[in-house]
Design a protein around this motif. Structure first.
Motif, PDB file in Angstrom:
ATOM      1  N   LEU A   1      -8.916  -5.844  -4.351  1.00  0.00           N
ATOM      2  CA  LEU A   1      -9.596  -5.714  -3.196  1.00  0.00           C
ATOM      3  C   LEU A   1     -10.897  -5.297  -3.192  1.00  0.00           C
ATOM      4  CD1 LEU A   1      -9.209  -5.883  -0.128  1.00  0.00           C
ATOM      5  CD2 LEU A   1      -8.187  -3.538  -0.251  1.00  0.00           C
TER       6      LEU A   1
ATOM      7  N   LEU B   1     -12.456 -12.523  -0.228  1.00  0.00           N
ATOM      8  CA  LEU B   1     -11.331 -11.829   0.748  1.00  0.00           C
ATOM      9  C   LEU B   1     -10.267 -12.787   1.130  1.00  0.00           C
ATOM     10  CD1 LEU B   1     -13.216  -9.315   2.750  1.00  0.00           C
ATOM     11  CD2 LEU B   1     -11.694  -8.764   1.105  1.00  0.00           C
TER      12      LEU B   1
ATOM     13  N   TYR C   1      -4.480  -3.413   2.603  1.00  0.00           N
ATOM     14  CA  TYR C   1      -3.290  -4.245   2.359  1.00  0.00           C
ATOM     15  C   TYR C   1      -2.324  -3.701   3.480  1.00  0.00           C
ATOM     16  CZ  TYR C   1      -4.092  -5.720  -2.391  1.00  0.00           C
ATOM     17  OH  TYR C   1      -4.920  -6.603  -3.350  1.00  0.00           O
TER      18      TYR C   1
ATOM     19  N   VAL D   1      -3.638  -8.943   2.926  1.00  0.00           N
ATOM     20  CA  VAL D   1      -4.358  -8.074   3.430  1.00  0.00           C
ATOM     21  C   VAL D   1      -4.944  -8.154   5.121  1.00  0.00           C
ATOM     22  CG1 VAL D   1      -5.803  -7.439   1.341  1.00  0.00           C
ATOM     23  CG2 VAL D   1      -6.440  -9.151   2.594  1.00  0.00           C
TER      24      VAL D   1
ATOM     25  N   LEU E   1      -7.103 -13.344  -1.008  1.00  0.00           N
ATOM     26  CA  LEU E   1      -6.187 -12.439  -0.828  1.00  0.00           C
ATOM     27  C   LEU E   1      -4.896 -12.808   0.065  1.00  0.00           C
ATOM     28  CD1 LEU E   1      -8.053  -9.096  -1.545  1.00  0.00           C
ATOM     29  CD2 LEU E   1      -6.725 -10.469  -3.099  1.00  0.00           C
TER      30      LEU E   1
END
Length: 150
Positions: free
Chosen positions: A101, A63, A89, A70, A66
């Motif tokens: 995701l 995570l 997002y 996000v 990203l």
């Protein structure tokens, strides 16, 4: 000749499986209507992690990778069933982004619960036989990475 027929049968089976994976039945695991892309991108996606919320002081690597695209939330799961780890997002996202995701959430869950991301490939027992069933299974496994289901 037999190999050619076998190969064609496996390819046809893989193509059929690919079409069947995109079939959605209303009320079965998904909303009855597909969201428009803007709404789909803004929807929270979540996994329940078998861990105390205090254990998730930092985002798991999948995570965190990203980045700022996000936003995440970590809250106690209902019924004292662990922790709900959710993300969405901040702006526009493609279907491919949403797939990433979802994959990041699944991998984060595995890292927290097991300590590693579980993989089916490479196979420790060697290569799967290139039979119609083996090719069909290989195709299903490859397609499942994005959606997380076989």
């Amino acid at each position: 000749m037999a190999n050619s027929l076998l190969s064609r049968a496996a390819d046809a089976g893989g193509a059929l499986l690919g079409r069947l994976q995109s079939v959605r039945l209303p009320g079965v695991g998904t909303a009855s209507a597909k969201d428009d892309p803007a709404t789909a991108a803004r929807r929270w996606r979540a996994v329940t992690v078998l861990a105390d919320p205090g254990r998730l002081t930092e985002l798991p690597a999948p995570l965190a990778a990203l980045g700022d695209r996000v936003e995440t939330r970590v809250i106690p799961a209902p019924g004292d069933k662990g922790t709900e780890l959710a993300a969405r997002y901040r702006g526009p996202a493609t279907d491919e982004d949403i797939g990433r995701l979802r994959q990041a959430l699944r991998e984060a869950k595995q890292l927290v619960e097991v300590g590693e991301v579980l993989r089916m490939d490479p196979r420790p027992h060697g290569e799967r036989a290139q039979t119609p069933g083996g090719r069909l299974l290989d195709g299903a496994v490859a397609a499942s990475r994005r959606e997380g289901v076989l």
